[in-house]
Design an enzyme around this catalytic site. Structure first.
Site, short mmCIF file in Angstrom:
data_model
loop_
_atom_site.label_atom_id
_atom_site.label_comp_id
_atom_site.label_asym_id
_atom_site.label_seq_id
_atom_site.Cartn_x
_atom_site.Cartn_y
_atom_site.Cartn_z
N ARG A 175 27.13 80.73 78.81
CA ARG A 175 26.83 80.07 80.18
C ARG A 175 25.10 81.32 80.55
O ARG A 175 25.31 82.04 80.19
CB ARG A 175 27.83 80.60 81.06
CG ARG A 175 28.92 79.93 81.46
CD ARG A 175 28.15 78.01 81.49
NE ARG A 175 29.45 77.52 81.90
CZ ARG A 175 30.10 76.71 80.84
NH1 ARG A 175 29.37 76.71 79.86
NH2 ARG A 175 31.05 75.59 80.84
N GLU A 179 20.21 74.88 84.62
CA GLU A 179 20.09 73.83 83.68
C GLU A 179 20.13 71.51 84.51
O GLU A 179 20.58 72.56 85.28
CB GLU A 179 21.29 73.90 83.03
CG GLU A 179 21.78 74.41 81.98
CD GLU A 179 22.95 74.55 80.96
OE1 GLU A 179 23.84 73.81 81.16
OE2 GLU A 179 23.04 74.98 80.02
N HIS A 193 22.50 71.86 75.48
CA HIS A 193 23.69 72.34 75.76
C HIS A 193 24.06 71.37 75.06
O HIS A 193 25.38 70.21 75.94
CB HIS A 193 24.07 71.83 77.92
CG HIS A 193 24.98 72.98 78.48
ND1 HIS A 193 25.26 73.67 79.78
CD2 HIS A 193 26.76 72.86 77.25
CE1 HIS A 193 26.69 74.33 78.81
NE2 HIS A 193 27.75 73.15 78.31
P1 NAP Z 1 38.66 82.01 75.82
O1 NAP Z 1 39.77 81.84 75.04
O2 NAP Z 1 39.49 81.74 77.51
O3 NAP Z 1 37.62 83.22 75.64
C1 NAP Z 1 37.50 83.81 76.65
C2 NAP Z 1 36.95 84.88 76.07
O4 NAP Z 1 35.84 86.17 76.75
C3 NAP Z 1 38.17 86.51 76.00
O5 NAP Z 1 38.52 86.94 74.67
C4 NAP Z 1 38.07 87.06 77.40
O6 NAP Z 1 39.11 88.13 77.11
C5 NAP Z 1 36.66 87.19 77.17
N1 NAP Z 1 35.51 87.13 78.57
C6 NAP Z 1 35.99 86.96 79.28
N2 NAP Z 1 35.54 87.60 80.87
C7 NAP Z 1 34.86 88.33 80.05
C8 NAP Z 1 34.18 89.59 80.85
N3 NAP Z 1 33.57 89.19 82.52
N4 NAP Z 1 33.88 90.03 79.95
C9 NAP Z 1 33.63 90.27 78.58
N5 NAP Z 1 34.83 88.83 78.05
C10 NAP Z 1 35.03 88.61 78.51
O7 NAP Z 1 37.44 80.33 76.51
P2 NAP Z 1 36.92 79.51 75.25
O8 NAP Z 1 37.65 78.46 74.94
O9 NAP Z 1 36.42 80.36 73.87
O10 NAP Z 1 35.50 79.65 75.59
C11 NAP Z 1 34.57 80.63 76.65
C12 NAP Z 1 33.57 79.99 77.11
O11 NAP Z 1 32.72 79.06 75.88
C13 NAP Z 1 32.72 79.03 78.01
O12 NAP Z 1 34.22 79.08 79.25
C14 NAP Z 1 32.11 77.99 78.00
O13 NAP Z 1 31.42 79.06 79.27
C15 NAP Z 1 31.63 78.37 77.27
N6 NAP Z 1 31.97 77.02 76.80
C16 NAP Z 1 30.25 76.59 75.61
C17 NAP Z 1 30.00 75.55 75.30
C18 NAP Z 1 28.67 75.06 75.42
O14 NAP Z 1 28.58 73.83 75.47
N7 NAP Z 1 27.68 75.88 75.06
C19 NAP Z 1 30.69 74.55 75.07
C20 NAP Z 1 32.44 75.22 75.53
C21 NAP Z 1 32.77 76.12 75.61
P3 NAP Z 1 38.86 89.21 78.21
O15 NAP Z 1 39.78 88.01 78.86
O16 NAP Z 1 40.09 90.05 77.42
O17 NAP Z 1 37.92 89.35 78.85
C1 8YV Z 2 30.39 70.89 79.29
C2 8YV Z 2 30.96 73.17 77.74
O1 8YV Z 2 31.90 70.94 79.25
O2 8YV Z 2 33.80 72.99 77.56
C3 8YV Z 2 32.60 73.90 78.07
O3 8YV Z 2 32.69 74.52 78.51
O4 8YV Z 2 30.40 74.32 78.05
C4 8YV Z 2 30.49 72.28 77.36
O5 8YV Z 2 31.80 71.17 76.84
C5 8YV Z 2 29.53 69.66 78.06
O6 8YV Z 2 28.65 70.02 78.77
C6 8YV Z 2 30.19 68.87 79.22
O7 8YV Z 2 29.98 69.35 80.92
#
Ligand code: NAP
Ligand code: 8YV
Length: 326
Positions: free
Chosen positions: A234, A263, A281
């Protein structure tokens, strides 16, 4: 006209077209693309039992819907929905984990390669005819060879990125709030320590209060003048003005960013920097993956109204026991 017996789902703000169609096949849908609740009559507000949203849902909107039972967030990162506030009101929240993990990991690796090997500039060099006019594209300053990638947020997506990067022969380390017991990658107890020991710092942690501006001037200094920042988590996790200063002044070498603080606005100073790769994004943005995400939102709502267990309630809803309507 006969009154439908389907629950009324409010789709709040811009929403994926396939996902909207899927909701329309299962529910009565009111799409509020403008995000202006004033467009809803009082009667409509009283009938809304579910909200589907991609991004931010203000608490005021939740509070203005007296019959609201569930919010389906299109996206795994649900920092735009106050799930604690929802739980206090007895409203469940779901997100879309797993179905996008591989897509986002693919994009993250592509962003690493683009940034390290300047592939965006090399492509422009070929496309513009400069190769023919001026000669070969200059050798890149960086290579992945011998590098260490530090992952901030080794969760579902972080691990999928790590597994891919292993095949590139790079070293992997990570920082989470808690050390994982199921991986052999070295753990750094702080983000600064991770930056210090990494050549490439890759953020894929969730947004929200616990990560707000965590990648600040100090962390960027620790990453150092040959360091590269990749952000697919993020934009809120990075102190963006500090990052721009660091990129302009050579405190770090380069950045590859898929997410931004405000954004779709990207500061002009950032857009003018040559040592950045900027993506709008798009990490999960293939039609295949977005269909899976939209179906998962709809499946959760279907399960809720059928009295079945939700497929992917967020932790705050689980903690509040909001995992099924029954
Ligand atoms: P997830 O499985 O919940 O993984 C999140 C990881 O971050 C966990 O290992 C957690 O471990 C760690 N974490 C959480 N808070 C933290 C903190 N304050 N400091 C350090 N580590 C922390 O989630 P995911 O499915 O991998 O998704 C992760 C993130 O990717 C989403 O929440 C979203 O923001 C982002 N994302 C972006 C896109 C995009 O389009 N760019 C798409 C999908 C997802 P701990 O709980 O041990 O800290
Ligand atoms: C968004 C994402 O969902 O899953 C997330 O956390 O950041 C993306 O996959 C997408 O931009 C639609 O809002």
């Amino acid at each position: 006209m006969p009154t439908s017996t389907q629950p009324l789902v409010l789709v709040y703000g811009p929403y994926n077209a396939d996902g909207l169609a899927e909701l329309g096949r299962r529910f009565d849908v009111r799409h509020l693309a403008s995000r202006d609740p004033g467009e809803l009559s009082e009667a409509e507000r009283g009938e809304v039992r579910a909200v589907a949203v991609a991004g931010h849902l203000p608490n005021a909107v939740m509070d203005a819907l007296p019959a609201l039972e569930i919010v389906g967030h299109f996206g795994v990162g649900y920092d735009g929905v106050d799930a604690r506030h929802a739980a206090e009101r007895g409203i469940a929240v779901t997100n879309t984990p797993d179905v996008l993990t591989e897509e986002v990991a693919d994009t993250a690796v592509a962003l690493v390669l683009m940034t390290v090997r300047e592939l965006h500039h090399a492509e422009a060099h070929a496309r513009s005819g400069e190769w023919e006019r001026k000669g070969a594209y200059p050798l890149t300053r960086f290579s992945l060879r011998g590098k260490t990638v530090g992952i901030m947020g080794l969760g579902r997506i972080g691990l999928a990125i790590a597994r891919r990067l292993e095949s590139f022969g790079v070293a992997i380390r990570y920082h989470n709030r808690s050390e994982r017991t199921d991986v052999a990658y070295p753990y750094d107890p702080s983000l600064e320590a991770l930056a210090q020991s990494s050549d490439i710092l890759l953020n894929v942690a969730p947004g929200g209060a616990s990560t707000d501006k965590a990648i600040d001037a100090g962390v960027l200094r620790a990453l150092g003048p040959d360091g590269i920042l990749i952000n697919v988590g993020r934009g809120s996790t990075v102190d963006e003005p500090a990052l721009i200063d660091a990129l302009e002044q050579g405190t770090i070498a380069a950045a590859g960013l898929d997410v931004f603080a405000d954004e779709p606005r990207i500061p002009e100073r950032l857009r003018n920097l040559r040592n950045t790769v900027l993506l709008p994004h798009v990490a999960s943005a293939s039609r295949d993956t977005r269909i899976l995400m939209g179906n998962l939102v709809a499946d959760n709502l279907s399960r809720w109204f059928a009295g079945e267990a939700l497929e992917t309630p967020v932790p705050e809803s689980q903690d509040a026991g909001l995992t099924s309507r029954a």
